[in-house]
Scaffold this motif. Structure first.
Motif, short mmCIF file in Angstrom:
data_model
loop_
_atom_site.label_atom_id
_atom_site.label_comp_id
_atom_site.label_asym_id
_atom_site.label_seq_id
_atom_site.Cartn_x
_atom_site.Cartn_y
_atom_site.Cartn_z
N ARG A 29 -2.80 3.67 1.61
CA ARG A 29 -3.83 2.72 1.19
C ARG A 29 -3.39 1.37 1.74
O ARG A 29 -2.46 0.75 1.25
CB ARG A 29 -3.95 2.68 -0.33
N ILE A 31 -3.07 -2.46 2.78
CA ILE A 31 -3.28 -3.75 2.12
C ILE A 31 -4.18 -4.62 3.01
O ILE A 31 -4.02 -4.64 4.23
CB ILE A 31 -1.92 -4.47 1.89
N CYS A 75 10.13 1.87 4.83
CA CYS A 75 9.41 2.27 3.63
C CYS A 75 10.35 2.26 2.44
O CYS A 75 11.56 2.46 2.59
CB CYS A 75 8.74 3.63 3.80
N HIS A 83 6.87 5.47 -1.20
CA HIS A 83 5.77 4.88 -1.98
C HIS A 83 5.13 3.66 -1.35
O HIS A 83 4.03 3.28 -1.73
CB HIS A 83 6.17 4.60 -3.43
N SER A 84 5.78 3.00 -0.38
CA SER A 84 5.12 1.89 0.30
C SER A 84 5.76 1.62 1.66
O SER A 84 6.95 1.82 1.83
CB SER A 84 5.11 0.62 -0.55
N TYR A 86 6.46 -1.23 4.65
CA TYR A 86 6.59 -2.68 4.73
C TYR A 86 7.15 -3.12 6.07
O TYR A 86 7.80 -2.36 6.78
CB TYR A 86 7.46 -3.22 3.59
N THR A 123 4.64 -6.01 2.23
CA THR A 123 4.06 -4.67 2.03
C THR A 123 2.77 -4.58 2.81
O THR A 123 1.90 -5.46 2.72
CB THR A 123 3.80 -4.41 0.53
N ARG A 126 0.39 1.01 0.51
CA ARG A 126 0.90 1.79 -0.62
C ARG A 126 0.66 3.26 -0.25
O ARG A 126 -0.38 3.59 0.36
CB ARG A 126 0.15 1.47 -1.90
N ARG A 128 0.35 7.28 -1.35
CA ARG A 128 0.13 8.28 -2.40
C ARG A 128 -0.15 9.60 -1.69
O ARG A 128 -1.15 9.74 -1.00
CB ARG A 128 -1.03 7.90 -3.28
N GLY A 165 -1.85 -2.57 -7.35
CA GLY A 165 -1.17 -3.42 -6.36
C GLY A 165 -2.05 -3.65 -5.15
O GLY A 165 -2.99 -2.93 -4.89
N GLY A 166 -1.71 -4.69 -4.43
CA GLY A 166 -2.43 -4.97 -3.21
C GLY A 166 -3.49 -6.04 -3.33
O GLY A 166 -4.26 -6.24 -2.40
#
Length: 179
Positions: A29, A31, A75, A83-84, A86, A123, A126, A128, A165-166
């Motif tokens: 997802r 940002i 990550c 999980h994210s 960056y 970041t 995200r 998932r 978040g985001g």
């Protein structure tokens, strides 16, 4: 309750470079570029009186402007699950000292210490359900990313809504760095 954090804003030309990385990773997802930032200190959900105290205390920060460079991608992982994603920020003494000063100020007014080691980053997504193999392939294809350097001449106190978040983030106060 207000959810707050301090951060450095990302100039639009740097955000554009980061936004070109979007895509090609199932389960990401991404940002929105207007929400890119370098968190200095997550404060969390606090009452209005404490928020006012935080805003006032940060006004005492006196540091000169400095340059930042984004260099490389990585990550964060929880257990074995990414999980994210960056962009790494080169950890210059200036950014590390500014972050440490925020930490000291916030502890002085009674907020608990940040439990995690500080890693300056932006970041960009995200994750998932993204597999470790897919993340590793994406990083292998994009990991040599290097963004343009940019001048940091202020930090901000952001508020955010309680979400996954985001963003969106709202600048509550801006604090210029002094030359």
């Amino acid at each position: 309750m207000t959810r707050l954090f301090t951060a450095l804003e990302i100039p639009s030309n740097v955000a554009m470079h980061l936004s070109l990385l979007k895509g090609g990773l199932p389960g990401a997802r991404w940002i929105d570029p207007e929400n890119y930032h370098v968190t200095l200190r997550f404060i969390g959900d606090i009452d209005g009186r404490t928020a006012d105290e935080v805003a006032h205390a940060l006004d005492r920060v006196y540091r000169p402007p400095f340059k930042l460079t984004l260099s490389g991608l990585d990550c964060f992982v929880s257990g074995k699950t990414p999980h994210s994603l960056y962009a790494r920020v080169e950890p210059t003494p200036s950014v590390l000292e500014l972050q440490a000063e925020h930490e000291r100020i916030l502890q002085r007014i009674g907020l608990p210490a940040e439990g995690r080691r500080y890693i300056p980053h932006v970041t960009i997504a995200r994750l998932r359900g993204a597999s470790s193999a897919d993340v590793a392939r994406w990083l292998a294809m994009h990991g040599d990313f290097r963004g343009p350097s940019f001048e940091v001449d202020r930090f901000v106190l952001f508020s955010s809504r309680n979400s996954v978040g985001g963003g969106p983030y709202l600048v509550e106060e801006a604090y210029p760095l002094a030359a």
